[in-house]
Design a protein around this motif. Structure first.
Motif, mmCIF file in Angstrom:
data_model
loop_
_atom_site.group_PDB
_atom_site.id
_atom_site.type_symbol
_atom_site.label_atom_id
_atom_site.label_comp_id
_atom_site.label_asym_id
_atom_site.label_seq_id
_atom_site.Cartn_x
_atom_site.Cartn_y
_atom_site.Cartn_z
ATOM 1 N N SER A 275 0.860 -1.142 0.087
ATOM 2 C CA SER A 275 -0.076 -0.139 0.085
ATOM 3 C C SER A 275 0.784 1.305 -0.042
ATOM 4 C CB SER A 275 -0.804 0.014 1.210
ATOM 5 O OG SER A 275 -0.213 -0.105 2.533
ATOM 6 N N THR A 276 1.996 1.192 0.722
ATOM 7 C CA THR A 276 2.971 2.364 0.864
ATOM 8 C C THR A 276 4.009 2.250 -0.012
ATOM 9 O OG1 THR A 276 3.913 1.632 2.712
ATOM 10 C CG2 THR A 276 2.015 2.835 3.336
ATOM 11 N N GLY A 277 4.607 1.295 -0.496
ATOM 12 C CA GLY A 277 5.761 1.230 -1.429
ATOM 13 C C GLY A 277 6.973 1.247 -0.513
ATOM 14 N N SER A 278 6.706 1.089 0.954
ATOM 15 C CA SER A 278 7.922 1.401 1.711
ATOM 16 C C SER A 278 8.084 -0.165 2.784
ATOM 17 C CB SER A 278 7.630 2.437 2.752
ATOM 18 O OG SER A 278 6.304 2.366 3.370
ATOM 19 N N LYS A 279 8.854 0.096 3.730
ATOM 20 C CA LYS A 279 8.978 -0.955 4.589
ATOM 21 C C LYS A 279 8.223 -0.924 5.860
ATOM 22 C CE LYS A 279 12.509 -3.001 2.413
ATOM 23 N NZ LYS A 279 12.392 -4.243 1.735
ATOM 24 N N SER A 280 8.026 -2.066 6.611
ATOM 25 C CA SER A 280 7.391 -1.968 7.804
ATOM 26 C C SER A 280 7.829 -3.032 8.644
ATOM 27 C CB SER A 280 5.787 -2.170 7.592
ATOM 28 O OG SER A 280 5.136 -2.299 9.025
ATOM 29 N N ILE A 281 7.351 -3.441 9.744
ATOM 30 C CA ILE A 281 7.760 -4.589 10.618
ATOM 31 C C ILE A 281 6.774 -5.310 11.005
ATOM 32 C CG2 ILE A 281 8.984 -4.849 13.038
ATOM 33 C CD1 ILE A 281 10.718 -2.338 12.479
ATOM 34 N N ILE A 282 6.991 -6.657 10.969
ATOM 35 C CA ILE A 282 5.941 -7.718 11.569
ATOM 36 C C ILE A 282 5.998 -7.975 12.817
ATOM 37 C CG2 ILE A 282 5.236 -9.971 11.557
ATOM 38 C CD1 ILE A 282 4.639 -8.599 8.856
ATOM 39 N N ALA A 283 4.737 -7.625 13.702
ATOM 40 C CA ALA A 283 4.899 -7.758 15.205
ATOM 41 C C ALA A 283 5.070 -9.074 15.817
ATOM 42 C CB ALA A 283 3.392 -7.179 15.552
ATOM 43 N N GLY A 284 4.886 -10.061 15.001
ATOM 44 C CA GLY A 284 5.389 -11.605 15.434
ATOM 45 C C GLY A 284 4.669 -12.689 14.632
ATOM 46 N N TYR A 285 5.438 -13.665 14.521
ATOM 47 C CA TYR A 285 4.911 -14.787 13.771
ATOM 48 C C TYR A 285 4.385 -15.841 14.736
ATOM 49 C CZ TYR A 285 7.367 -12.878 9.608
ATOM 50 O OH TYR A 285 7.898 -12.001 8.651
ATOM 51 N N PRO A 286 3.598 -16.841 14.412
ATOM 52 C CA PRO A 286 3.014 -16.604 13.178
ATOM 53 C C PRO A 286 1.775 -15.901 13.073
ATOM 54 C CG PRO A 286 2.078 -18.610 14.257
ATOM 55 C CD PRO A 286 3.288 -17.846 15.370
ATOM 56 N N TRP A 287 1.059 -15.165 14.274
ATOM 57 C CA TRP A 287 -0.189 -14.657 14.150
ATOM 58 C C TRP A 287 -0.336 -13.227 13.771
ATOM 59 C CZ3 TRP A 287 2.176 -17.040 18.599
ATOM 60 C CH2 TRP A 287 1.849 -18.203 18.819
ATOM 61 N N PHE A 288 0.782 -12.297 13.870
ATOM 62 C CA PHE A 288 0.519 -11.000 13.577
ATOM 63 C C PHE A 288 0.971 -10.432 12.241
ATOM 64 C CE2 PHE A 288 1.126 -11.432 18.327
ATOM 65 C CZ PHE A 288 0.048 -11.603 18.766
ATOM 66 N N ASP B 265 4.234 -1.490 17.839
ATOM 67 C CA ASP B 265 5.099 -2.906 17.963
ATOM 68 C C ASP B 265 6.362 -2.519 16.963
ATOM 69 O OD1 ASP B 265 2.480 -3.827 18.412
ATOM 70 O OD2 ASP B 265 3.956 -5.665 19.143
ATOM 71 N N ALA B 266 6.175 -1.772 15.572
ATOM 72 C CA ALA B 266 7.266 -1.465 14.835
ATOM 73 C C ALA B 266 8.280 -0.495 15.450
ATOM 74 C CB ALA B 266 6.524 -1.007 13.424
ATOM 75 N N LEU B 267 7.530 0.606 16.068
ATOM 76 C CA LEU B 267 8.361 1.725 16.621
ATOM 77 C C LEU B 267 9.133 1.191 17.899
ATOM 78 C CD1 LEU B 267 5.621 4.674 16.586
ATOM 79 C CD2 LEU B 267 7.856 4.491 15.102
ATOM 80 N N ILE B 268 8.660 0.281 18.575
ATOM 81 C CA ILE B 268 9.332 -0.345 19.682
ATOM 82 C C ILE B 268 10.377 -1.227 19.033
ATOM 83 C CG2 ILE B 268 9.154 -1.959 21.637
ATOM 84 C CD1 ILE B 268 6.172 -0.962 21.923
ATOM 85 N N ALA B 269 10.339 -2.025 17.955
ATOM 86 C CA ALA B 269 11.293 -2.910 17.645
ATOM 87 C C ALA B 269 12.308 -2.340 16.610
ATOM 88 C CB ALA B 269 10.596 -3.958 16.629
ATOM 89 N N LEU B 270 11.989 -1.045 16.319
ATOM 90 C CA LEU B 270 12.891 -0.413 15.159
ATOM 91 C C LEU B 270 14.447 -0.175 15.437
ATOM 92 C CD1 LEU B 270 12.106 0.929 12.429
ATOM 93 C CD2 LEU B 270 12.231 3.029 13.515
ATOM 94 N N PRO B 271 14.523 0.216 16.864
ATOM 95 C CA PRO B 271 16.094 0.418 17.138
ATOM 96 C C PRO B 271 16.740 -0.916 16.974
ATOM 97 C CG PRO B 271 14.848 1.603 18.741
ATOM 98 C CD PRO B 271 13.799 0.974 17.923
ATOM 99 N N GLY B 272 16.168 -1.962 17.569
ATOM 100 C CA GLY B 272 16.849 -3.343 17.566
ATOM 101 C C GLY B 272 17.094 -3.732 16.248
ATOM 102 N N LEU B 273 15.914 -4.119 15.527
ATOM 103 C CA LEU B 273 16.053 -4.532 14.221
ATOM 104 C C LEU B 273 16.824 -3.742 13.290
ATOM 105 C CD1 LEU B 273 12.498 -5.804 13.863
ATOM 106 C CD2 LEU B 273 14.161 -6.984 14.815
ATOM 107 N N THR B 274 16.989 -2.613 13.140
ATOM 108 C CA THR B 274 17.467 -1.806 12.144
ATOM 109 C C THR B 274 18.852 -1.074 12.351
ATOM 110 O OG1 THR B 274 16.192 0.356 12.516
ATOM 111 C CG2 THR B 274 15.298 -1.465 11.044
#
Length: 323
Positions: free
Chosen positions: A293-306, A312-321
């Motif tokens: 929808s945006t042509g950009s990146k996002s972060i999955i909140a968790g597998y397999p459900w979310f 969740d993306a903002l909380i995880a951003l520093p650790g993941l990226t």
């Protein structure tokens, strides 16, 4: 950088379903199961496709049931369970090796079969590659795909699966009674035999039973692929499943090599200091996805459900990226 599991990890069916593996495709789709290939969750499958990346996930290919015929005797390599029966194909499983992709090594007498599962990055496509290292007797490998087309949060029943199929050689197109997407199966070798009105009934999901949810599901069996191998023959076969248009190649070795090269580039960029950090880099990569929808990146909140959630993306951003 490998996890290796030998016979001590799957001496029994119950031992074998305690460990699970996960692959992702960078757009919200994934493949996941236990190390013996027995699905214990409604979320397990070889292709869970994100129809509107990274959301609208559907189970497309539940699993492939493999059997080998040697000297007139059939050996089933697949493991699964119904309420009244357990298929113990893990008895022929020798070793599981998980790195960028998982590999499963089976042995029957003097014959070895190595199965590799790989998702195509950026596509709702999975390839399953079988390397047959045959012994002294002629061999037939039968691959039977179990197909579905349901929301990954729900279970399906036989009465809903009025699928239609057509084929051209080893290229099979399956159209579900809803939606505008078709499921496509390609096999690089062998012969395809279509079946009419065939289903796998009452697959039992132990983890869903523990959660108090419906633990049984039916899957559609469109047919099967038979591959012959002569004495002492070494051959490779690819089975590809997709909901994408224009996927015409089924060269599994090339697609696996491409994914392993992508992971190597990740390691070169992140410069991990040891295997633990390599696994952290690979795990982080599983959660970063492209959005349609945006042509950009996002972060999955968790597998397999979310799917992706802003908080969740903002909380995880520093650790993941950053880390």
């Amino acid at each position: 950088m490998l996890y290796e599991f030998g016979k001590e990890s799957f001496r029994s069916f119950e031992d074998g379903i305690r460990k699970e593996w996960l692959l992702t495709n960078g757009i919200g789709g994934f493949a996941s199961s236990t190390i013996i290939g027995a699905n214990t969750r409604r979320y397990h499958g070889l292709l869970v496709a994100a129809m509107r990346p990274p959301a609208a996930r559907r189970l497309i290919l539940s699993k492939i049931d493999e059997s080998v015929t040697l000297d007139g005797k059939q050996y089933n390599l697949y493991s699964s369970r119904t309420p009244d029966h357990t298929m113990a194909g893990h008895l022929h499983l020798r070793r599981v090796v998980i790195g960028a992709v998982p590999r499963f090594e089976y042995g029957i007498m003097d014959t070895s079969i190595v199965k590799t599962v790989c998702m195509v990055y950026g596509r709702n496509t999975v390839v399953v590659v079988y390397r047959i290292i045959n012994g002294k007797s002629p061999l037939r490998l039968r691959l039977t795909p179990l197909v579905n087309f349901r929301d990954y949060h729900h279970n399906s029943e036989r009465r809903w699966m009025n699928f239609q199929q057509s084929r051209e050689g080893n290229r099979v197109t399956i159209r579900p009674p809803w939606g505008d997407r078709a499921i496509r199966l390609f096999c690089s070798q062998g012969t395809y035999t279509p079946l009419e009105g065939s289903f796998y009934l009452n697959m039992y999901y132990e983890m869903e039973a523990r959660r108090g949810l419906n633990p049984q599901e039916d899957h559609y069996i469109p047919g099967y692929f038979d591959i012959e191998a002569g004495p002492r023959e070494d051959k490779t076969v690819t089975l590809l499943a997709t909901v994408e248009e224009g996927v015409e190649k089924a060269d599994g070795d090339e697609l696996v090599a491409r994914e392993e090269a992508r992971v190597s580039r990740l390691f070169k960029s992140a410069a991990p200091r040891d295997d633990f950090e390599k696994w952290m880099v690979l795990a982080a990569d599983r959660f970063i996805v492209s959005t349609e929808s945006t042509g950009s990146k996002s972060i999955i909140a968790g597998y397999p459900w979310f799917a992706d959630w802003g908080r969740d993306a903002l909380i995880a951003l520093p650790g993941l990226t950053l880390c």
